[in-house]
Write a protein that holds these residues in place. Structure first.
Motif, PDB file in Angstrom:
ATOM      1  N   ILE A 215       0.940  -1.334   0.260  1.00 45.16           N
ATOM      2  CA  ILE A 215      -0.076  -0.026   0.057  1.00 45.16           C
ATOM      3  C   ILE A 215       0.858   1.302  -0.082  1.00 45.16           C
ATOM      4  O   ILE A 215       1.957   1.285   0.745  1.00 45.16           O
ATOM      5  CB  ILE A 215      -0.971  -0.111   1.279  1.00 45.16           C
ATOM      6  CG1 ILE A 215      -2.045  -1.038   1.192  1.00 45.16           C
ATOM      7  CG2 ILE A 215      -1.571   1.257   1.509  1.00 45.16           C
ATOM      8  CD1 ILE A 215      -2.909  -1.064   2.101  1.00 45.16           C
ATOM      9  N   GLU A 216       0.533   2.046  -0.935  1.00 42.16           N
ATOM     10  CA  GLU A 216       1.019   3.619  -0.863  1.00 42.16           C
ATOM     11  C   GLU A 216      -0.158   4.425  -0.700  1.00 42.16           C
ATOM     12  O   GLU A 216      -1.128   4.231  -1.264  1.00 42.16           O
ATOM     13  CB  GLU A 216       1.695   4.047  -2.109  1.00 42.16           C
ATOM     14  CG  GLU A 216       3.034   2.931  -2.535  1.00 42.16           C
ATOM     15  CD  GLU A 216       3.697   3.488  -3.743  1.00 42.16           C
ATOM     16  OE1 GLU A 216       3.487   4.741  -4.062  1.00 42.16           O
ATOM     17  OE2 GLU A 216       4.171   2.505  -4.500  1.00 42.16           O
ATOM     18  N   CYS A 217       0.024   5.470   0.250  1.00 40.76           N
ATOM     19  CA  CYS A 217      -1.190   6.253   0.580  1.00 40.76           C
ATOM     20  C   CYS A 217      -0.730   7.373   1.418  1.00 40.76           C
ATOM     21  O   CYS A 217       0.362   7.463   1.977  1.00 40.76           O
ATOM     22  CB  CYS A 217      -2.437   5.413   1.430  1.00 40.76           C
ATOM     23  SG  CYS A 217      -1.795   5.007   3.095  1.00 40.76           S
ATOM     24  N   ARG A 218      -1.564   8.340   1.621  1.00 38.39           N
ATOM     25  CA  ARG A 218      -1.384   9.241   2.870  1.00 38.39           C
ATOM     26  C   ARG A 218      -2.033   8.927   4.090  1.00 38.39           C
ATOM     27  O   ARG A 218      -3.465   8.449   3.736  1.00 38.39           O
ATOM     28  CB  ARG A 218      -1.759  10.678   2.289  1.00 38.39           C
ATOM     29  CG  ARG A 218      -1.100  11.372   0.973  1.00 38.39           C
ATOM     30  CD  ARG A 218      -1.007  12.705   0.766  1.00 38.39           C
ATOM     31  NE  ARG A 218      -0.461  13.331   1.706  1.00 38.39           N
ATOM     32  CZ  ARG A 218       0.902  13.651   1.508  1.00 38.39           C
ATOM     33  NH1 ARG A 218       1.307  13.370   0.325  1.00 38.39           N
ATOM     34  NH2 ARG A 218       1.623  14.431   2.271  1.00 38.39           N
ATOM     35  N   LEU A 219      -1.843   8.766   5.216  1.00 41.62           N
ATOM     36  CA  LEU A 219      -2.185   8.209   6.151  1.00 41.62           C
ATOM     37  C   LEU A 219      -2.664   9.040   7.412  1.00 41.62           C
ATOM     38  O   LEU A 219      -1.701   9.765   7.667  1.00 41.62           O
ATOM     39  CB  LEU A 219      -1.533   7.069   6.698  1.00 41.62           C
ATOM     40  CG  LEU A 219      -1.961   6.186   7.952  1.00 41.62           C
ATOM     41  CD1 LEU A 219      -2.990   5.444   7.473  1.00 41.62           C
ATOM     42  CD2 LEU A 219      -0.830   5.275   8.468  1.00 41.62           C
ATOM     43  N   ARG A 220      -3.699   9.207   8.122  1.00 39.84           N
ATOM     44  CA  ARG A 220      -3.879   9.982   9.212  1.00 39.84           C
ATOM     45  C   ARG A 220      -4.993   9.051  10.193  1.00 39.84           C
ATOM     46  O   ARG A 220      -5.733   8.553   9.896  1.00 39.84           O
ATOM     47  CB  ARG A 220      -4.368  11.249   8.805  1.00 39.84           C
ATOM     48  CG  ARG A 220      -5.921  11.333   8.421  1.00 39.84           C
ATOM     49  CD  ARG A 220      -6.088  12.774   8.133  1.00 39.84           C
ATOM     50  NE  ARG A 220      -7.767  12.855   7.667  1.00 39.84           N
ATOM     51  CZ  ARG A 220      -8.548  13.669   8.238  1.00 39.84           C
ATOM     52  NH1 ARG A 220      -8.143  14.452   9.032  1.00 39.84           N
ATOM     53  NH2 ARG A 220      -9.835  13.548   7.800  1.00 39.84           N
ATOM     54  N   ALA A 221      -4.577   9.527  11.571  1.00 42.63           N
ATOM     55  CA  ALA A 221      -5.692   8.951  12.545  1.00 42.63           C
ATOM     56  C   ALA A 221      -6.871   9.587  12.540  1.00 42.63           C
ATOM     57  O   ALA A 221      -6.872  10.959  12.426  1.00 42.63           O
ATOM     58  CB  ALA A 221      -4.979   8.877  13.795  1.00 42.63           C
ATOM     59  N   VAL A 222      -8.108   9.050  12.706  1.00 43.17           N
ATOM     60  CA  VAL A 222      -9.285   9.810  12.700  1.00 43.17           C
ATOM     61  C   VAL A 222     -10.059   9.134  13.852  1.00 43.17           C
ATOM     62  O   VAL A 222      -9.892   8.198  14.245  1.00 43.17           O
ATOM     63  CB  VAL A 222      -9.970   9.457  11.358  1.00 43.17           C
ATOM     64  CG1 VAL A 222      -9.638  10.160  10.083  1.00 43.17           C
ATOM     65  CG2 VAL A 222     -10.350   8.132  11.220  1.00 43.17           C
ATOM     66  N   SER A 223     -11.236   9.688  14.180  1.00 46.38           N
ATOM     67  CA  SER A 223     -12.108   9.106  15.131  1.00 46.38           C
ATOM     68  C   SER A 223     -12.651   8.050  14.554  1.00 46.38           C
ATOM     69  O   SER A 223     -13.053   7.727  13.478  1.00 46.38           O
ATOM     70  CB  SER A 223     -13.243  10.168  15.477  1.00 46.38           C
ATOM     71  OG  SER A 223     -12.614  11.470  15.947  1.00 46.38           O
ATOM     72  N   ALA A 224     -13.080   7.032  15.597  1.00 52.36           N
ATOM     73  CA  ALA A 224     -13.518   5.636  15.344  1.00 52.36           C
ATOM     74  C   ALA A 224     -15.035   5.743  14.595  1.00 52.36           C
ATOM     75  O   ALA A 224     -15.848   6.654  15.191  1.00 52.36           O
ATOM     76  CB  ALA A 224     -13.659   4.680  16.224  1.00 52.36           C
ATOM     77  N   ALA A 225     -15.368   4.905  13.662  1.00 49.48           N
ATOM     78  CA  ALA A 225     -16.742   5.002  13.195  1.00 49.48           C
ATOM     79  C   ALA A 225     -17.540   4.276  13.947  1.00 49.48           C
ATOM     80  O   ALA A 225     -17.116   3.243  14.663  1.00 49.48           O
ATOM     81  CB  ALA A 225     -16.888   4.346  11.823  1.00 49.48           C
ATOM     82  N   ARG A 226     -18.865   4.755  14.268  1.00 47.91           N
ATOM     83  CA  ARG A 226     -19.846   4.018  15.011  1.00 47.91           C
ATOM     84  C   ARG A 226     -20.366   2.975  14.283  1.00 47.91           C
ATOM     85  O   ARG A 226     -21.209   3.127  13.101  1.00 47.91           O
ATOM     86  CB  ARG A 226     -20.880   4.830  15.506  1.00 47.91           C
ATOM     87  CG  ARG A 226     -20.143   5.775  16.393  1.00 47.91           C
ATOM     88  CD  ARG A 226     -21.523   6.725  17.184  1.00 47.91           C
ATOM     89  NE  ARG A 226     -22.319   7.229  16.313  1.00 47.91           N
ATOM     90  CZ  ARG A 226     -22.354   8.368  15.735  1.00 47.91           C
ATOM     91  NH1 ARG A 226     -21.142   9.308  16.159  1.00 47.91           N
ATOM     92  NH2 ARG A 226     -23.147   9.124  15.050  1.00 47.91           N
ATOM     93  N   VAL A 227     -20.465   1.483  14.503  1.00 46.71           N
ATOM     94  CA  VAL A 227     -21.064   0.544  14.064  1.00 46.71           C
ATOM     95  C   VAL A 227     -22.274  -0.149  14.678  1.00 46.71           C
ATOM     96  O   VAL A 227     -22.330  -0.414  15.890  1.00 46.71           O
ATOM     97  CB  VAL A 227     -20.173  -0.639  13.623  1.00 46.71           C
ATOM     98  CG1 VAL A 227     -20.594  -1.891  12.900  1.00 46.71           C
ATOM     99  CG2 VAL A 227     -18.767  -0.227  13.110  1.00 46.71           C
ATOM    100  N   SER A 228     -23.404  -0.110  13.983  1.00 49.34           N
ATOM    101  CA  SER A 228     -24.630  -0.861  14.575  1.00 49.34           C
ATOM    102  C   SER A 228     -25.086  -1.975  13.688  1.00 49.34           C
ATOM    103  O   SER A 228     -24.750  -2.204  12.792  1.00 49.34           O
ATOM    104  CB  SER A 228     -25.817   0.145  14.770  1.00 49.34           C
ATOM    105  OG  SER A 228     -26.062   0.678  13.225  1.00 49.34           O
ATOM    106  N   GLY A 229     -25.668  -3.041  14.474  1.00 52.39           N
ATOM    107  CA  GLY A 229     -26.085  -4.436  13.995  1.00 52.39           C
ATOM    108  C   GLY A 229     -27.464  -4.379  13.436  1.00 52.39           C
ATOM    109  O   GLY A 229     -28.260  -3.471  13.908  1.00 52.39           O
ATOM    110  N   PRO A 230     -27.849  -5.468  12.794  1.00 51.09           N
ATOM    111  CA  PRO A 230     -29.383  -5.570  12.566  1.00 51.09           C
ATOM    112  C   PRO A 230     -30.194  -5.914  13.678  1.00 51.09           C
ATOM    113  O   PRO A 230     -31.386  -6.112  13.448  1.00 51.09           O
ATOM    114  CB  PRO A 230     -29.251  -6.643  11.490  1.00 51.09           C
ATOM    115  CG  PRO A 230     -28.246  -7.536  11.802  1.00 51.09           C
ATOM    116  CD  PRO A 230     -27.068  -6.477  12.462  1.00 51.09           C
ATOM    117  N   GLY A 231     -29.654  -6.397  14.878  1.00 51.55           N
ATOM    118  CA  GLY A 231     -30.176  -6.811  15.901  1.00 51.55           C
ATOM    119  C   GLY A 231     -29.721  -7.894  16.636  1.00 51.55           C
ATOM    120  O   GLY A 231     -28.520  -8.254  16.294  1.00 51.55           O
ATOM    121  N   PRO A 232     -30.270  -8.622  17.611  1.00 55.29           N
ATOM    122  CA  PRO A 232     -29.935  -9.759  18.228  1.00 55.29           C
ATOM    123  C   PRO A 232     -29.317 -10.950  17.151  1.00 55.29           C
ATOM    124  O   PRO A 232     -30.408 -11.147  16.495  1.00 55.29           O
ATOM    125  CB  PRO A 232     -30.789 -10.091  19.269  1.00 55.29           C
ATOM    126  CG  PRO A 232     -31.796  -8.871  19.442  1.00 55.29           C
ATOM    127  CD  PRO A 232     -31.637  -8.166  18.201  1.00 55.29           C
TER     128      PRO A 232
END
Length: 279
Positions: A215-232
């Motif tokens: 991988i070649e890229c420009r990299l930076r730290a960011v806030s974590a994304a929020r993940v939600s599921g479909p249910g139990p």
């Protein structure tokens, strides 16, 4: 020990396969027992206090052998392969039939076709977050330049002409500059990294494989994304089909605790043909 035996490349062209775009790589603390359900027994899981490092890789490719497409790679955990360690993918979701076929046959990945539905909303507020450039690259180029934008990405797996909810990923960002005003400093430093991975042992490719993403890229730290599921989600190995069981465990990986999120901008990823690993 590895051989130089290459896997057939279908109609994807000769390797290395090059993908260009942008991505979010998010590391999670995943329960070791969840990760082990995906990893072959001959591998030793890298774990501590009952947890391993997993997470997901969410990418939008603007140029690739399969054209433009989105990809979500659910990473079960890290396995030990002296003198280093390698990631193991629990599930790969793509909105491209060609990319799905390539992942299954050529790379030995547990690929599935999926729908990626993206919805942007403008939210008032002054908190500065991450994902500024990533949001402008994931097929949302016309997002309004408000103080804060939120994008919900709904991922639904396609299975036998039916859709199955996998997860919703919420990205929020302070978009205080226009895309043409982005500076190199804002996008992060230019780096080159290598991400080795194991794959295979699927119904489409029974071999145990190893491949590497340069991988070649420009990299930076960011806030974590929020993940939600479909249910139990149930985890009954006796009652659920193998497909249902693995899908629900993949959702559990996505819902685990996030540790770190990094944004890959100006991404160029080169993937060599996998080699067969002989034990």
């Amino acid at each position: 020990m590895e051989t130089k035996e290459a896997i057939s490349q279908l109609e994807y062209g000769k390797p290395p396969w090059v993908f260009k775009g942008s991505a979010l790589y998010q590391l999670h603390l995943v329960k070791a027992e969840t990760a082990r359900a995906f990893i072959p027994k001959e591998f030793k899981l890298v774990e501590a206090f009952g947890y391993t490092l997993g997470g997901f890789f969410l990418a939008n490719y603007e140029d690739s052998p399969a054209g433009i497409f989105d990809e979500l790679v659910v990473i079960a955990g890290i396995v030990w392969n002296p003198p280093t360690s390698c990631a193991w993918a629990a599930r790969v979701l793509v909105n491209s039939d060609k990319a799905c076929a390539h992942g299954r046959k050529d790379v030995g990945l547990p690929s599935q076709v999926a729908n990626f539905t993206k919805k942007v909303t403008a939210v008032t507020g002054t908190k500065k977050g991450g994902f500024g450039n990533f949001l402008s690259k994931i097929s949302m180029k016309d997002c309004p330049s408000t103080s804060k934008n939120c994008i919900d990405i709904q991922v639904k797996e396609m299975n036998n002409h039916t859709t199955i909810n996998m997860c919703s990923i919420n990205l929020s960002s302070s978009v205080v500059t226009k895309p043409q005003d982005d500076s190199k400093k804002w996008m992060g430093p230019a780096i080159k990294i290598s991400l080795p991975s194991f794959s295979g042992r699927t119904e489409y490719n029974p071999h145990l494989l190893k491949y590497c993403c340069e991988i070649e890229c420009r990299l930076r730290a960011v806030s974590a994304a929020r993940v939600s599921g479909p249910g139990p989600c149930t985890f009954d190995k006796d009652k659920d089909t193998k497909e249902e069981y693995q899908r629900n465990l993949s959702i559990a990986v996505m819902l685990s605790k996030p540790l770190l999120a990094v944004e890959f901008n100006s991404l160029k990823m080169k993937v060599e043909a996998p080699t067969v690993v002989s034990q």
